[in-house]
Design a protein around this motif. Structure first.
Motif, PDB file in Angstrom:
ATOM      1  N   LYS A 148      -5.729   7.177  -2.156  1.00 44.93           N
ATOM      2  CA  LYS A 148      -6.854   6.652  -2.918  1.00 44.93           C
ATOM      3  C   LYS A 148      -6.648   6.854  -4.422  1.00 44.93           C
ATOM      4  O   LYS A 148      -5.864   7.693  -4.858  1.00 44.93           O
ATOM      5  N   GLN A 149      -7.359   6.068  -5.199  1.00 45.89           N
ATOM      6  CA  GLN A 149      -7.254   6.156  -6.646  1.00 45.89           C
ATOM      7  C   GLN A 149      -7.889   7.438  -7.187  1.00 45.89           C
ATOM      8  O   GLN A 149      -7.393   8.035  -8.149  1.00 45.89           O
ATOM      9  N   ASP A 150      -8.972   7.861  -6.577  1.00 41.22           N
ATOM     10  CA  ASP A 150      -9.688   9.057  -7.030  1.00 41.22           C
ATOM     11  C   ASP A 150      -8.962  10.295  -6.512  1.00 41.22           C
ATOM     12  O   ASP A 150      -9.077  10.653  -5.348  1.00 41.22           O
ATOM     13  N   ILE A 151      -8.187  10.934  -7.382  1.00 44.68           N
ATOM     14  CA  ILE A 151      -7.333  12.047  -6.974  1.00 44.68           C
ATOM     15  C   ILE A 151      -7.716  13.312  -7.729  1.00 44.68           C
ATOM     16  O   ILE A 151      -7.815  13.315  -8.962  1.00 44.68           O
ATOM     17  N   THR A 152      -7.935  14.386  -6.980  1.00 48.12           N
ATOM     18  CA  THR A 152      -8.170  15.702  -7.581  1.00 48.12           C
ATOM     19  C   THR A 152      -6.829  16.328  -7.928  1.00 48.12           C
ATOM     20  O   THR A 152      -5.905  16.308  -7.125  1.00 48.12           O
ATOM     21  N   ILE A 153      -6.705  16.867  -9.126  1.00 49.62           N
ATOM     22  CA  ILE A 153      -5.443  17.486  -9.555  1.00 49.62           C
ATOM     23  C   ILE A 153      -5.496  18.976  -9.229  1.00 49.62           C
ATOM     24  O   ILE A 153      -6.089  19.763  -9.951  1.00 49.62           O
ATOM     25  N   THR A 200       0.830  -1.203   0.000  1.00 50.66           N
ATOM     26  CA  THR A 200       0.000   0.000   0.000  1.00 50.66           C
ATOM     27  C   THR A 200       0.863   1.251   0.000  1.00 50.66           C
ATOM     28  O   THR A 200       1.883   1.327   0.697  1.00 50.66           O
ATOM     29  N   LEU A 201       0.452   2.255  -0.771  1.00 50.06           N
ATOM     30  CA  LEU A 201       1.125   3.552  -0.793  1.00 50.06           C
ATOM     31  C   LEU A 201       0.390   4.510   0.141  1.00 50.06           C
ATOM     32  O   LEU A 201      -0.835   4.610   0.115  1.00 50.06           O
ATOM     33  N   TYR A 202       1.181   5.222   0.956  1.00 44.06           N
ATOM     34  CA  TYR A 202       0.626   6.140   1.947  1.00 44.06           C
ATOM     35  C   TYR A 202       1.154   7.555   1.735  1.00 44.06           C
ATOM     36  O   TYR A 202       2.228   7.754   1.159  1.00 44.06           O
ATOM     37  N   LEU A 203       0.399   8.529   2.251  1.00 48.36           N
ATOM     38  CA  LEU A 203       0.893   9.902   2.348  1.00 48.36           C
ATOM     39  C   LEU A 203       0.963  10.290   3.808  1.00 48.36           C
ATOM     40  O   LEU A 203       0.343   9.661   4.673  1.00 48.36           O
ATOM     41  N   PHE A 204       1.738  11.338   4.095  1.00 46.58           N
ATOM     42  CA  PHE A 204       2.003  11.804   5.461  1.00 46.58           C
ATOM     43  C   PHE A 204       1.465  13.229   5.547  1.00 46.58           C
ATOM     44  O   PHE A 204       1.965  14.132   4.873  1.00 46.58           O
ATOM     45  N   THR A 205       0.430  13.468   6.352  1.00 45.76           N
ATOM     46  CA  THR A 205      -0.201  14.780   6.364  1.00 45.76           C
ATOM     47  C   THR A 205       0.670  15.855   6.999  1.00 45.76           C
ATOM     48  O   THR A 205       0.338  17.041   6.926  1.00 45.76           O
ATOM     49  N   THR A 257      -5.966  19.435  -2.267  1.00 44.29           N
ATOM     50  CA  THR A 257      -6.808  18.362  -1.750  1.00 44.29           C
ATOM     51  C   THR A 257      -5.931  17.152  -1.460  1.00 44.29           C
ATOM     52  O   THR A 257      -5.156  16.743  -2.315  1.00 44.29           O
ATOM     53  N   ILE A 258      -6.041  16.616  -0.282  1.00 45.20           N
ATOM     54  CA  ILE A 258      -5.223  15.470   0.108  1.00 45.20           C
ATOM     55  C   ILE A 258      -5.886  14.182  -0.384  1.00 45.20           C
ATOM     56  O   ILE A 258      -7.028  13.891  -0.012  1.00 45.20           O
ATOM     57  N   PRO A 259      -5.204  13.382  -1.200  1.00 47.23           N
ATOM     58  CA  PRO A 259      -5.807  12.146  -1.717  1.00 47.23           C
ATOM     59  C   PRO A 259      -5.740  11.005  -0.716  1.00 47.23           C
ATOM     60  O   PRO A 259      -5.250   9.908  -1.016  1.00 47.23           O
ATOM     61  N   ALA A 260      -6.232  11.239   0.497  1.00 46.34           N
ATOM     62  CA  ALA A 260      -6.146  10.258   1.572  1.00 46.34           C
ATOM     63  C   ALA A 260      -7.414   9.427   1.650  1.00 46.34           C
ATOM     64  O   ALA A 260      -8.523   9.960   1.615  1.00 46.34           O
ATOM     65  N   ALA A 261      -7.246   8.118   1.749  1.00 49.97           N
ATOM     66  CA  ALA A 261      -8.387   7.231   1.918  1.00 49.97           C
ATOM     67  C   ALA A 261      -8.978   7.418   3.298  1.00 49.97           C
ATOM     68  O   ALA A 261      -8.255   7.504   4.290  1.00 49.97           O
ATOM     69  N   LYS A 262     -10.290   7.496   3.374  1.00 51.39           N
ATOM     70  CA  LYS A 262     -10.969   7.649   4.653  1.00 51.39           C
ATOM     71  C   LYS A 262     -10.914   6.354   5.447  1.00 51.39           C
ATOM     72  O   LYS A 262     -10.840   5.277   4.893  1.00 51.39           O
TER      73      LYS A 262
END
Length: 347
Positions: A290-295, A201-206, A300-305
């Motif tokens: 998440k796959q659904d990413i706003t450019i 899994t790929l993660y981001l760090f807020t 907008t943070i593409p973080a899965a809930k």
């Protein structure tokens, strides 16, 4: 030789800043904390057979992961027998296409409530109802089977039979098969999330800053979180992403790290097998991408809930990446509601 391996759940840490631009590299590309299932859980007597082989479709339905010298990580049952997936099944449609004579050769794994060790993400476990009304275990929505000609633990005689039978990897993919550099897993709790070429899994760090791009993951943090490799525009398209979501920047040690909508991506060392999401919501600041990413260059943070097993990210946890210490407001907000202000300096 196989070796049993159980997932180790690790803590995390970190905070350091370095600056680079999030901009010129994206457009030129063409293409919970998880609570793992307890180890050693056994199937109920009604779903367990003492016979390790043969035509009896009832098999020990407590799943775990073993290592094969050629195929790598694969799923086995509570009796140590290799479990397989069938390419002619359609994952998630509620049916198995192996019945009657087929099911004598390939006994389905049956259980009303399957269990697994922590090597397998419990969110990926499920069942489908067979034609005879019995429940068949699935991993990653793929129904699982044993092979009647496997006579002892460690056998993988069913691998590639007819070009349609394959040992199952811990996320339901084909064990030993090459993976694309970027994929999507449909996680029942988190939705469609991104994984790398090893299925991690790929993660981001807020606590990172997307614009101008900065990372808050210092040397201690990097012992637990690994910067993801760069992917191509073709990789992005194959995963259902617009290549414009990709941005690449240089890490302090000079390597390239992929970022999605300007948010650097990492894998978690506590995810030891494909499909695990042990890094989700760690410290309230690490989230699967998440796959659904706003450019919008990081606004907008593409973080899965959510955290697997709950309905939403913790709003009362601490703000450090290790799950302790004080945190800012941004660390405890719903990730989908987090947006940068116009100056890109805060939330």
């Amino acid at each position: 030789m196989r070796q049993w391996r159980y997932a180790l759940f690790a803590g995390v840490a970190g905070a350091m800043l370095f600056v680079t631009g999030c901009g010129g590299n994206g457009s030129d590309k063409a293409d919970d904390v998880v609570k793992p299932a307890a180890a050693g859980v056994t199937a109920s007597p009604s779903t367990t057979s003492s016979a390790p082989t043969g035509g009896d479709p009832s098999s020990a339905a407590s799943l775990t992961v073993a290592k094969d010298a050629k195929l790598g990580s694969l799923v086995i049952d509570g009796l140590g027998m290799t479990l397989y997936r069938f390419d002619k099944d359609v994952p998630g449609n509620g049916t198995s296409n192996c019945n009657d004579e087929c099911a004598k050769t390939w006994p389905p794994v049956l259980a009303d409530d399957p269990a697994a060790t922590s090597d397998i993400n419990p969110d990926l476990l499920g069942t489908v109802t067979r034609a005879d009304g019995r429940k068949q275990v699935t991993v990653g929505k793929w129904p699982l089977y044993r092979y009647s000609l496997d006579t002892k633990p460690g056998d993988v005689k069913g691998q590639n039979v007819g070009g349609v039978w394959f040992a199952a990897a811990p996320d339901g993919k084909k064990a030993g098969a090459p993976r694309p550099a970027l994929s999507v897993v449909d996680n029942p709790k988190l939705g469609k999330i991104l994984t790398d070429g090893q299925g991690k899994t790929l993660y981001l760090f807020t606590k990172d800053t997307p614009w101008p791009m900065k990372t808050a993951c210092d040397a201690t943090c990097l012992k637990k979180w690994t910067p993801s490799g760069v992917v191509t525009a073709a990789d992005a398209k194959a995963a259902g992403l617009d290549p414009k979501v990709l941005f690449t920047f240089t890490t302090p040690n000079g390597t390239k790290q992929e970022a999605y909508n300007c948010w650097p991506a990492y894998t978690f060392n506590g995810d030891t097998e494909a499909g695990q999401t042990n890094g989700q919501n760690v410290g309230g600041v690490w989230f699967a991408i998440k796959q659904d990413i706003t450019i919008d260059r990081g606004k907008t943070i593409p973080a899965a809930k959510g955290t697997p097993g709950t309905s939403a990210p913790s709003k009362s946890g601490s703000g450090s990446d290790s799950g302790s210490g004080s945190g800012s407001d941004k660390d405890t907000l719903d990730p989908d509601d987090l947006t940068l202000n116009s100056a890109g300096s805060g939330y």
